[in-house]
Design an enzyme around this catalytic site. Structure first.
Site, mmCIF file in Angstrom:
data_model
loop_
_atom_site.group_PDB
_atom_site.id
_atom_site.type_symbol
_atom_site.label_atom_id
_atom_site.label_comp_id
_atom_site.label_asym_id
_atom_site.label_seq_id
_atom_site.Cartn_x
_atom_site.Cartn_y
_atom_site.Cartn_z
ATOM 1 N N GLU A 14 -6.870 -7.749 5.431
ATOM 2 C CA GLU A 14 -6.293 -7.695 6.778
ATOM 3 C C GLU A 14 -6.870 -8.763 7.714
ATOM 4 O OE1 GLU A 14 -6.650 -3.739 8.360
ATOM 5 O OE2 GLU A 14 -5.453 -2.849 6.770
ATOM 6 N N GLU A 68 -3.661 -0.009 0.391
ATOM 7 C CA GLU A 68 -4.218 1.039 1.260
ATOM 8 C C GLU A 68 -3.078 1.847 1.843
ATOM 9 O OE1 GLU A 68 -7.073 0.057 4.417
ATOM 10 O OE2 GLU A 68 -7.910 -1.503 3.124
HETATM 11 C C1 BGP Z 1 -7.823 -0.234 7.523
HETATM 12 C C2 BGP Z 1 -9.082 -0.936 7.054
HETATM 13 C C3 BGP Z 1 -10.076 -0.017 6.439
HETATM 14 C C4 BGP Z 1 -10.185 1.359 7.096
HETATM 15 C C5 BGP Z 1 -8.818 1.947 7.471
HETATM 16 C C6 BGP Z 1 -8.883 3.254 8.275
HETATM 17 O O1 BGP Z 1 -7.129 -1.025 8.416
HETATM 18 O O2 BGP Z 1 -8.799 -1.934 6.084
HETATM 19 O O3 BGP Z 1 -11.315 -0.688 6.413
HETATM 20 O O4 BGP Z 1 -11.062 1.317 8.147
HETATM 21 O O5 BGP Z 1 -8.065 0.984 8.178
HETATM 22 O O6 BGP Z 1 -9.112 3.047 9.621
HETATM 23 P P1 BGP Z 1 -9.648 4.167 10.635
HETATM 24 O O7 BGP Z 1 -10.910 4.708 10.072
HETATM 25 O O8 BGP Z 1 -9.860 3.447 11.917
HETATM 26 O O9 BGP Z 1 -8.626 5.235 10.766
#
Ligand code: BGP
Length: 458
Positions: free
Chosen positions: A165, A363
């Site tokens: 990202e 993800e």
């Molecule tokens: C994504 C990232 C991860 C993780 C996820 C969840 O964008 O790649 O590293 O952090 O988001 O995010 P959050 O914990 O803010 O809900």
């Protein structure tokens, strides 16, 4: 029953910085996150910083067994640059070298496909002090780091990833202040974005030089920008939002060039980065072999209501307002919209506009604050997560039936992990982490995920 293609990958993603933690004598240098936490701990949820992450550094062997227990056939993590090369461009930390070799060997010994990312928002602090991604020298340091990784770990790594990202550190480091250096500086942000892309392309080149058969990709948080309505002003807002959010890295990474309209806008605001002609050639000639796609929630926008103040620093939101669609489906435990159809739309976009390049959903997942309340008889009964995954998989399956070139689904994440300023607020794991004693407990979704993987569908 929804059945996925043969050899479809099932697994999860995480990152080094969010799982490993730090112990005395491990030789790790500070990353921007370590430094920022020391400087301003109050910014981090419950003041929990990156050194206290889920102790994967000490417990990785057992954690890798949990991958097997939850049916993983693929696993994605990242190398911490600041662990491997503490000052960014100097000596290699031999303890780190051995650690990553053990981890990667351990994954392969368990018959799991390994995806390794080189950069998950975490820059060695020494390099940040020299100007970080705003300076051209960083590209050279990153390329060297990437080459070291390819040379040292290639035998275990099935697929490399240059960045996770990359738009996020640009947005949050130079506009919205959730990443260090937490500046408001569009000119620097654009320069950072350009240097990141150049570094990614150089890593692709280096990877192919070292091993022409190895696949290397980039992980992007892609979502179509959905306009509020079909009014031309809303449609224009969505088109421009997508240029900033997605196409700024998607086009150069997959097509080898930046979209003309994005360049025009950047020029119009006098934000063009400095670069050399040969940089564009590097970007043109070194496109990725595959894409990783992260998807959590859709981006909805409307035409901006107001003109920006003439003295305001530049923000992409000069061109669009964020829009909350009435009647949207919500994950109330995280405050994010749930829109499964986004997966299908992403797949269609890749299929129709990006040459149907191979991709993996790297993800997708459901964050839940206060998840202990769903614990019954010692196990978190996360039926909402199972439903979330099923619904997204249904859309992914539909896209694959129509020709999408998607090779796998990785959930975020396997064990609840630390997440930047949110720390441990939102739990995403298939496995619960008890912060009081660091014990791990498989959630209902973890058992279900194993069945999903074994049956290659549900
Ligand atoms: C994504 C990232 C991860 C993780 C996820 C969840 O964008 O790649 O590293 O952090 O988001 O995010 P959050 O914990 O803010 O809900």
């Amino acid at each position: 029953m929804i059945q996925f293609p043969k050899d479809f990958l099932w697994g999860s993603s995480t990152s080094g910085v969010q799982t490993e933690g730090r112990i005395e004598g491990d030789g790790k240098g500070d990353s921007t996150w370590d430094y920022w936490f020391k400087l301003e701990p109050q910014k981090f949820h419950q003041e929990i910083g990156p050194e206290t992450t889920s102790t994967f550094y000490q417990h990785f062997e057992k954690d890798l067994d949990l991958l097997v227990e939850t049916g993983h056939t693929a696993f994605r993590t990242s190398i911490q640059w600041s662990r491997l090369i503490p000052d960014g461009d100097g000596a290699i930390n031999p303890i780190a070298l051995e650690f990553y070799k053990q981890v990667f060997r351990g994954v392969k010994e368990r018959g799991i496909e390994l995806l390794v990312n080189l950069y998950h928002f975490d820059l060695p602090m020494v390099l940040e002090e020299k100007g970080g991604w705003t300076k051209r020298e960083i590209v050279v340091a990153y390329e060297r780091y990437a080459r070291i990784c390819f040379e040292e770990f290639d035998e275990w790594v099935d697929r490399w990833i240059t960045f996770n990202e990359p738009i996020v550190p640009v947005e949050h480091g130079y506009f919205y202040q959730n990443h260090y250096p937490a500046a408001v500086d569009a000119k620097a942000g654009v320069q950072v974005a350009f240097h990141t892309q150049l570094a990614s392309s150089l890593a692709v080149k280096a990877c192919h030089q070292i091993n022409p058969d190895k696949k290397i990709g980039i992980v992007l948080n892609l979502t179509p920008a959905y306009p509020r309505s079909q009014h031309p002003a809303d449609v224009k807002a969505a088109r421009i939002a997508e240029l900033f959010q997605a196409k700024s890295f998607l086009d150069p990474s997959v097509k080898g060039r930046y979209p003309a309209e994005l360049i025009e806008i950047i020029k119009h605001h006098d934000l063009l980065p400095s670069f050399e002609e040969c940089d564009l050639e590097v970007i043109r000639e070194n496109i990725v072999d595959y894409l990783g796609v992260n998807y959590y929630q859709p981006l909805r926008v409307a035409a901006p209501k107001y003109l920006p103040h003439p003295d305001s620093p530049f923000f992409p939101e000069f061109y669009y307002d964020h829009y909350q669609m009435p009647g949207r489906k919500m994950n109330p435990h995280r405050g994010w919209e749930i829109y499964e159809r986004g997966v299908y739309d992403i797949a269609q976009n890749i299929q129709n506009d990006y040459g149907n390049i191979e991709w993996i959903l790297t993800e997708n997942g459901m964050g839940v604050e206060g998840e202990e309340k769903f614990k019954v008889g010692g196990t978190i009964q996360d039926d909402y997560r199972i439903e979330f995954i099923k619904d997204h998989l249904t859309e992914l399956h539909r896209a694959i039936q129509e020709g999408a070139n998607c090779k796998g689904y990785l959930v975020w994440t396997f064990i609840d992990c630390w997440s930047w300023l949110n720390s441990y607020k939102n739990r995403y794991g298939l496995i619960e982490l008890d912060l009081t004693d660091q014990s791990r407990h498989i959630k209902k979704s973890g058992h279900w995920f194993k069945e999903l993987s074994q049956q290659n569908g549900f």
